[in-house]
Write an enzyme that holds these catalytic residues in place. Structure first.
Site, short mmCIF file in Angstrom:
data_model
loop_
_atom_site.label_atom_id
_atom_site.label_comp_id
_atom_site.label_asym_id
_atom_site.label_seq_id
_atom_site.Cartn_x
_atom_site.Cartn_y
_atom_site.Cartn_z
N CYS A 25 0.84 -1.20 0.00
CA CYS A 25 0.00 0.00 0.00
C CYS A 25 0.87 1.25 0.00
O CYS A 25 2.10 1.17 0.02
CB CYS A 25 -0.93 0.00 1.22
SG CYS A 25 -0.06 0.06 2.79
N CYS A 28 3.45 1.64 2.72
CA CYS A 28 4.68 0.88 2.48
C CYS A 28 5.65 1.72 1.64
O CYS A 28 6.86 1.73 1.90
CB CYS A 28 4.37 -0.42 1.75
SG CYS A 28 3.34 -1.58 2.69
N ASP A 429 -6.86 15.58 -28.88
CA ASP A 429 -6.20 15.47 -30.17
C ASP A 429 -7.31 15.52 -31.23
O ASP A 429 -8.47 15.23 -30.93
CB ASP A 429 -5.43 14.15 -30.23
CG ASP A 429 -4.84 13.89 -31.60
OD1 ASP A 429 -4.24 14.81 -32.15
OD2 ASP A 429 -5.02 12.77 -32.11
N ASP A 630 -5.13 9.22 -29.37
CA ASP A 630 -5.24 7.87 -29.92
C ASP A 630 -3.94 7.31 -30.46
O ASP A 630 -3.89 6.16 -30.84
CB ASP A 630 -6.29 7.83 -31.03
CG ASP A 630 -5.81 8.53 -32.29
OD1 ASP A 630 -5.12 9.57 -32.17
OD2 ASP A 630 -6.10 8.05 -33.40
N ASP A 634 0.87 10.68 -28.89
CA ASP A 634 0.15 11.35 -27.81
C ASP A 634 0.60 10.87 -26.43
O ASP A 634 0.17 11.41 -25.41
CB ASP A 634 -1.36 11.12 -27.93
CG ASP A 634 -1.94 11.76 -29.19
OD1 ASP A 634 -1.53 12.87 -29.52
OD2 ASP A 634 -2.79 11.13 -29.83
#
Length: 739
Positions: A25, A28, A429, A630, A634
């Site tokens: 977690c 930690c 985009d 996409d 990017d």
């Protein structure tokens, strides 16, 4: 290509990478970071929970890495020095990592059925005490051993976490059950609490498994990026060509790159000429001509010619490695809600222990009835068992991600789900995200020649190109039945267009800027070009430069907006989100798309690294920013955003780098994703409220002796049921467009 934006800041510090094992977690992560920072000579230490690695910057490069590993191990974890960069360690299958959850569920099921039967008045469902003990003990001490180890590490560090709470609460339930079983052996067996401890561990193990699966999904981005590099390179050494592993390359090596192969490293062309597809870096799919002296980028694909390249940047200094680091930095962020829960847990644990001790001493000393005092103290621990607290966040996230998946929205990490509800700005985009990404020839305006001749010359010049605009021209010629002629000396001119000879005529096809440089007068078609650009079309000019430069005509290309783009952008506006268009296209086309869709701001003619810079500028202004894209180009912008949202119609790397993937490539799903985030985050807050309110009300009642352990256990179980039931209400969600 300008890679300045991808470069790491200059530093004199020596970076050391460690592989960390045993973290569960955010607390930690904090403990490992604190342990590393205490080592003499350490300047900074950053731990990435997703990749389970630590990067340590040293003031003195001579600092012994063994001291770093020793510090991590002293904190209760395992550390190993990473000698060389690898795409990622082997991942266990989902079944291999899920076996503790499956076994715990199978052992707990009879205990749960017994509890259900008792609630229905079926006492004959009660299992014998020794059977309950036999079922619960393996769950408690074998499958739950990880909570004891992590809890003990937290205690040694004088802190608390969810693992410690699970260990204390379940141990109290199991211990009380054993004590009652032994005390009442042979007569009148009271209610035991084995089912409570076993079910709590099972549910928390399930949450840990889901968290681990999310972490494995995030590391897939790094593996996808590293997969773009070839494994070997052809190198000229000692007068002969040999194949060497990529790790054995050195700066200055002469690398031979054959047609169809990927460039193994950044470099400079020494011999040969060819065209390279650099779309994976620049987003420009038009092959770029490369000759002696030109720079090339590792990962780009060689088209038709054989090249000899001198390596100039390898490993961590390469452009691709810099993109990898950008994605890694995005993955290293901690989930805000879970960090808050861990902070509360650190205070909650000692408070509960003190209250239980005060209850024990108070009742024992005041009444002399130590058995009752023990029961009251155990009731405090049972009512404080963190089942609901542990379920509050994962239950809501599970429900939210489940309903999102049914709507085609893949949310791959909790942080993206938690942050998306706060987005002020969403940057898009253009090509392939808001448009179909399939340009077509919409106008062909000749100047002094026939239209058919203009299209024939343009198609002949572009017949060998795979660029989307070239395919649009050749497709239009084919549809019109126009024959394509042989072209000679065809070359792509970076940033300008394409040149070549057709029927002995020197032709140039390209941008307005190139026509101006060549001295081509475009005035005869200036009005047609202006009208095309105003409507969002991309314009290319064809000229004959055999003698005096002469304009032959213009070609205008258009791309179709996705059908749901307008409604999706309108829904974002209704949610109070500002929209920005970030595109590499010309300003006219970008503004036209923005006008049609009602986008608030336009940033046009930008390179991939400029997209990341624009996102960072928006964040620097105080906005929480989402980026929708996409393509692999990017990826830096997706990593720079608070939340990256990828279209599944794009590249795998974009999807892996993003926290959210739209599986249908539908821009309207962006608004749906934000709405799911808002509703899920609301459920998380409600769940945390109910989880804490049970403790706030129940602990004092237990301490005052008004709650028996039986009632405390029932209240604890009811708190879990209420939290899960509240989370499941998310399944009623119908979408942002449906209210």
């Amino acid at each position: 290509m300008n890679t300045a934006a991808l470069a790491s800041p200059p530093s004199s510090l020596a970076p050391v990478r460690l592989q960390i094992e045993g973290m569960t977690c955010a607390s930690c992560v904090n403990r490992v970071e604190r342990a590393l920072r205490k080592v003499p000579g350490v300047e900074t230490a950053t731990v990435n929970l997703a990749t389970e690695t630590a990067e340590v910057c040293l003031l003195d490069p001579a600092t012994d890495p063994a001291a770093l590993s020793a510090a991590v191990e002293k904190a209760g974890y395992r550390a190993q020095l990473v000698v060389e960069e690898t795409p990622g360690k082997r991942e266990d299958s989902a079944l291999q990592s899920a076996w503790p959850v499956i076994i715990a569920a199978l052992l707990s099921l009879p205990l749960v059925l017994q509890m259900i039967g008792m609630a229905a008045g079926r006492d004959d469902w009660m299992l014998p005490p020794w059977v309950q003990l036999a079922l619960a003990t393996p769950v408690q001490f074998w499958l739950g051993a990880r909570f004891y180890r992590a809890g003990w590490a937290a205690l040694r560090d004088r802190s608390g976490n969810m693992d410690l709470l699970v260990a204390i609460g379940t141990s109290a339930g199991w211990g009380l059950s054993v004590w009652l079983m032994l005390r009442h052996a042979g007569h009148g067996m009271p209610h035991l609490y084995f089912e409570a401890s076993a079910v709590v561990i099972t549910l928390v193990l399930l949450g840990k498994w889901l968290e681990g699966r999310a972490k494995r999904q995030t590391t897939a981005a790094i593996r996808a990026l590293n997969a773009l590099r070839p494994d070997t390179a052809h190198v000229q050494r000692d007068g002969r060509e040999v194949d060497v592993a990529l790790a054995q390359l050195v700066v200055g090596d002469r690398i031979v790159v054959r047609p169809g192969e990927r460039m193994p490293a950044d470099g400079v062309v020494l011999e040969g000429s060819s065209h390279l597809d650099e779309s994976m870096i620049t987003g420009e799919s038009l092959p770029v001509a490369k000759h002696a002296g030109d720079a090339v980028t590792g990962g780009s694909v060689n088209a038709e010619g054989l090249l000899v390249v001198r390596a100039t940047a390898l490993g961590a200094e390469s452009t691709l490695a810099r993109i990898v680091r950008l994605v890694e930095s995005a993955q290293a962020k901690k989930a805000p809600i879970q960090r808050l829960v861990d902070q509360v847990s650190a205070v909650f644990v000692p408070v509960v222990l003190v209250l239980a001790l005060l209850t024990l001493l108070g009742w024992g000393l005041s009444t002399g009835q130590w058995e009752g005092a023990i029961l009251n103290a155990v009731a405090v621990l049972v009512i404080a068992c963190p089942c609901a607290l542990g379920l509050a966040t994962p239950a809501a996230i599970m429900a939210g991600t489940g309903v999102a998946a049914r709507r085609g929205i893949l949310i791959k990490d909790a942080e993206a789900l938690e942050v998306a509800h706060r987005l002020d700005v969403v940057a898009f985009d253009k090509t392939g995200t808001l448009t179909e990404g399939k340009p077509r020839l919409v106008a062909c305006e000749p100047a002094g020649i026939a239209r058919e001749e203009l299209l024939a010359l343009a198609a002949s010049l572009q017949a060998g190109s795979e660029h989307p605009l070239a395919r649009a021209v050749t497709g239009a010629a084919r549809d019109s039945g126009i024959a394509v002629r042989a072209a000679e000396g065809v070359q792509a001119v970076a940033g300008r267009g394409i040149s070549g000879r057709v029927d002995g005529r020197e032709l140039r096809l390209g941008s307005t800027r190139w026509m101006t440089e060549l001295g081509v007068a475009s005035a005869p078609l200036a009005d047609a070009a202006a009208a095309a650009q105003a409507s969002g079309q991309t314009v290319s000019w064809l000229a004959d430069v055999t003698g005096a430069p002469r304009l032959l005509g213009l070609l205008a290309f258009g791309d179709t907006l996705k059908p749901t783009a307008a409604s999706g952008l309108a829904q974002l506006k209704a949610q109070g989100v500002r929209t920005v268009l970030v595109s590499g296209d010309n300003a006219g086309a970008a503004r036209a798309v923005a006008s049609q869709l009602g986008i608030d701001d336009v940033r046009a003619e930008v390179l991939p690294q400029d997209k990341a810079r624009i996102v960072l500028e928006l964040r620097a202004g105080g906005d929480t920013v989402g980026m929708v894209g996409d393509g692999i180009n990017d990826a830096p912008a997706l990593a720079a955003a608070d939340v990256g949202i990828a279209m599944s119609s794009g590249t795998d790397v974009a999807m892996h780098a993003a926290g959210i993937t739209l599986m249908r490539g539908d821009p309207a799903l962006v608004a749906d994703a934000l709405d799911i985030s808002r509703r899920t985050y609301a459920k998380i807050r409600q769940n945390l409220f109910w989880a804490f309110i049970y403790n706030v009300v129940g602990i004092p009642l237990a301490a005052l002796g008004w709650l028996s352990p039986v009632v405390a256990g029932a209240a604890m179980a009811f708190s879990s049921v209420s939290v899960v039931t509240n989370a499941l209400l998310l399944r009623r969600w119908k979408g942002a467009r449906h209210g």
